[in-house]
Design a protein around this motif. Sequence first.
Motif, short mmCIF file in Angstrom:
data_model
loop_
_atom_site.label_atom_id
_atom_site.label_comp_id
_atom_site.label_asym_id
_atom_site.label_seq_id
_atom_site.Cartn_x
_atom_site.Cartn_y
_atom_site.Cartn_z
N THR A 127 0.83 -1.22 0.00
CA THR A 127 0.00 0.00 0.00
C THR A 127 0.86 1.26 0.00
OG1 THR A 127 -1.77 -1.17 1.18
CG2 THR A 127 -1.79 1.24 1.25
N LEU A 128 1.89 1.27 0.85
CA LEU A 128 2.76 2.44 0.94
C LEU A 128 3.52 2.67 -0.36
CD1 LEU A 128 4.16 2.00 4.56
CD2 LEU A 128 2.71 3.86 3.77
N GLU A 129 3.94 1.59 -1.02
CA GLU A 129 4.62 1.74 -2.31
C GLU A 129 3.71 2.39 -3.34
OE1 GLU A 129 5.84 -2.18 -3.25
OE2 GLU A 129 7.55 -2.19 -1.87
N GLN A 130 2.45 1.96 -3.36
CA GLN A 130 1.50 2.53 -4.31
C GLN A 130 1.24 4.00 -4.01
OE1 GLN A 130 -1.84 -0.12 -3.87
NE2 GLN A 130 -0.93 -1.73 -5.14
N GLU A 131 1.05 4.31 -2.72
CA GLU A 131 0.78 5.70 -2.34
C GLU A 131 1.99 6.59 -2.63
OE1 GLU A 131 -0.40 5.78 1.71
OE2 GLU A 131 -2.28 4.72 1.38
N ALA A 132 3.20 6.09 -2.30
CA ALA A 132 4.41 6.88 -2.55
C ALA A 132 4.62 7.10 -4.04
CB ALA A 132 5.61 6.17 -1.93
N LEU A 133 4.36 6.06 -4.85
CA LEU A 133 4.52 6.21 -6.30
C LEU A 133 3.55 7.25 -6.86
CD1 LEU A 133 5.79 5.31 -8.95
CD2 LEU A 133 4.09 3.46 -9.06
N ALA A 134 2.30 7.18 -6.39
CA ALA A 134 1.31 8.16 -6.86
C ALA A 134 1.71 9.58 -6.45
CB ALA A 134 -0.07 7.81 -6.31
N GLU A 135 2.16 9.73 -5.20
CA GLU A 135 2.57 11.06 -4.71
C GLU A 135 3.79 11.56 -5.48
OE1 GLU A 135 1.87 14.34 -2.66
OE2 GLU A 135 0.77 12.54 -2.09
N ALA A 136 4.75 10.66 -5.76
CA ALA A 136 5.96 11.05 -6.49
C ALA A 136 5.63 11.45 -7.92
CB ALA A 136 6.96 9.90 -6.47
N GLN A 137 4.72 10.71 -8.56
CA GLN A 137 4.34 11.06 -9.93
C GLN A 137 3.65 12.41 -9.99
OE1 GLN A 137 2.03 7.57 -10.92
NE2 GLN A 137 3.79 6.51 -11.83
N ALA A 138 2.76 12.64 -9.01
CA ALA A 138 2.08 13.94 -8.96
C ALA A 138 3.07 15.08 -8.72
CB ALA A 138 1.01 13.93 -7.87
N LEU A 139 4.04 14.85 -7.82
CA LEU A 139 5.04 15.87 -7.53
C LEU A 139 5.93 16.13 -8.74
CD1 LEU A 139 6.43 17.77 -5.55
CD2 LEU A 139 7.76 15.82 -4.70
N SER A 140 6.29 15.07 -9.47
CA SER A 140 7.12 15.24 -10.66
C SER A 140 6.40 16.09 -11.71
CB SER A 140 7.48 13.87 -11.24
OG SER A 140 8.32 13.16 -10.36
N GLY A 141 5.12 15.81 -11.89
CA GLY A 141 4.36 16.60 -12.85
C GLY A 141 4.27 18.05 -12.45
N SER A 142 4.04 18.29 -11.15
CA SER A 142 3.96 19.66 -10.67
C SER A 142 5.30 20.36 -10.77
CB SER A 142 3.47 19.65 -9.22
OG SER A 142 3.30 20.97 -8.73
N ARG A 143 6.39 19.62 -10.55
CA ARG A 143 7.72 20.22 -10.69
C ARG A 143 8.01 20.62 -12.13
NH1 ARG A 143 11.16 16.12 -6.67
NH2 ARG A 143 11.08 17.47 -4.81
N ARG A 144 7.60 19.82 -13.09
CA ARG A 144 7.83 20.18 -14.50
C ARG A 144 7.07 21.45 -14.86
NH1 ARG A 144 7.63 14.44 -14.85
NH2 ARG A 144 9.65 13.60 -15.59
N GLU A 145 5.83 21.54 -14.37
CA GLU A 145 5.05 22.75 -14.65
C GLU A 145 5.69 23.97 -13.98
OE1 GLU A 145 2.35 25.90 -13.82
OE2 GLU A 145 2.96 24.47 -12.28
N ALA A 146 6.14 23.79 -12.71
CA ALA A 146 6.78 24.89 -12.00
C ALA A 146 8.11 25.27 -12.65
CB ALA A 146 7.00 24.51 -10.53
N ALA A 147 8.82 24.27 -13.20
CA ALA A 147 10.11 24.56 -13.84
C ALA A 147 9.92 25.48 -15.03
CB ALA A 147 10.77 23.25 -14.27
N ALA A 148 8.85 25.24 -15.80
CA ALA A 148 8.60 26.11 -16.95
C ALA A 148 8.29 27.53 -16.49
CB ALA A 148 7.43 25.54 -17.77
N ARG A 149 7.48 27.66 -15.44
CA ARG A 149 7.14 28.99 -14.94
C ARG A 149 8.36 29.69 -14.35
NH1 ARG A 149 4.30 29.25 -10.80
NH2 ARG A 149 4.03 27.05 -10.20
N LEU A 150 9.22 28.91 -13.64
CA LEU A 150 10.42 29.51 -13.05
C LEU A 150 11.36 30.03 -14.13
CD1 LEU A 150 12.23 30.13 -10.63
CD2 LEU A 150 13.09 27.78 -10.74
N GLY A 151 11.54 29.25 -15.19
CA GLY A 151 12.39 29.70 -16.29
C GLY A 151 11.89 30.99 -16.91
N GLU A 152 10.59 31.08 -17.12
CA GLU A 152 10.01 32.29 -17.70
C GLU A 152 10.17 33.48 -16.75
OE1 GLU A 152 6.00 31.34 -18.54
OE2 GLU A 152 6.47 29.93 -20.17
N ALA A 153 9.94 33.22 -15.43
CA ALA A 153 10.04 34.33 -14.47
C ALA A 153 11.46 34.87 -14.38
CB ALA A 153 9.58 33.84 -13.09
N VAL A 154 12.45 33.98 -14.31
CA VAL A 154 13.84 34.44 -14.22
C VAL A 154 14.27 35.13 -15.51
CG1 VAL A 154 16.24 33.68 -13.95
CG2 VAL A 154 14.44 32.68 -12.52
#
Length: 398
Positions: free
Chosen positions: A350-377
Amino acid sequence: MLSLIQIRDLAIIDHLELDLAPGLTALTGETGAGKSILLDALQLVLGDRADAGIIRFGAERCQVTARFDLDDAPEAGAWLAEQALEADGECVVRRVVQREGRSRAWINGSAVPLQSLRALGERLVEIHGQHQHQALLKRAEQRRLLDAFGGHEGAVERLADLWNRLREARRRLETLEGAGDTADRLELLDYQIDELERFAPGEEEYSRLDEEQRRLANAGRILEGCSALVTELYEGDDALHDRLGRLQAELEVLVDLDPRLEGVTRLMEESMIPLKEAAEQLRDHATTLELDPARLQEVEERITRWHDLARKHAVPPEELPVLLLRLQSEREGLLAGREELETLRAACQTLEQEALAEAQALSGSRREAAARLGEAVTGVLRELGMGGAHLEVAVETA
């Protein structure tokens, strides 16, 4: 934004007043020109530790004053309001260090302790060293900055918590699995516990059996001894009780001649009472004794069984009840371990599944934030006159 800094009698500076305009300001100069002294002064006025060594030679004190516009520092403005130190969108801080080592500080004209200067300084200024940019080469710092920009603190904490729980569950699972198959040990424990439970050793039984065995084995001798003692004490022709009676009669004759011996007479009378009671108790005890060979055999067989089991388990006979409890406790622990093993396997999955889902969501959010950070800088770089500069932030999976 820092808009003014005034320095008097600090290090090699006699007096300096520097007005700063909005935007980027660069101070350049050769080594030893005093650039670092400006930073030292800013840190001093914002609560850094100081001693008399910073005062210019020949002066009795040094003083640093700084003025900040609070339009771009709402957190500092809120803090000043909480402390009742606000002053129309700006903040003036002053620090004085005396030659004798004393230091005083003011915020907007009000005397404050150094802790208040430090608290305000954390909300007003960020000071970066000349090699601090090298931290950007470290993956951990890159992640921290990206997560701070993207507001991922909660997601990072959740993922870290899931990972820590998963790691602990795996560690416990490896420990239980490393203990090997417990089936053989459980089978042996079942046999040993069943044998001891059928025997049912009582907590104080062994000592009682030992006492009873000695009494039954020596019943004839005890009966003979009790009878002989009763005869000698009370029932014989020349029993001790009769001899004391004759001695008491002789003593009474002496009392007639010397009344002072009357106390001795009373002692003699009193001594005959417990003598009679002792004889009666011996007689009563003898009536309770029976020569019972069948019961003696039963007791000795039970004691023999105690000794056999004690040798089998390599413990003293009287410790068999404790051994039974210990074996029962071990079996319960092994059975609980089996149940925990299954629970941990399910928990890890159960923990592996939850951690994988959380990590995938965080990775997606990081990619979106990375694009915004590049534009802002990139936008900030162009505002600073670097029109051809461009920052691209890429998120890669390790």
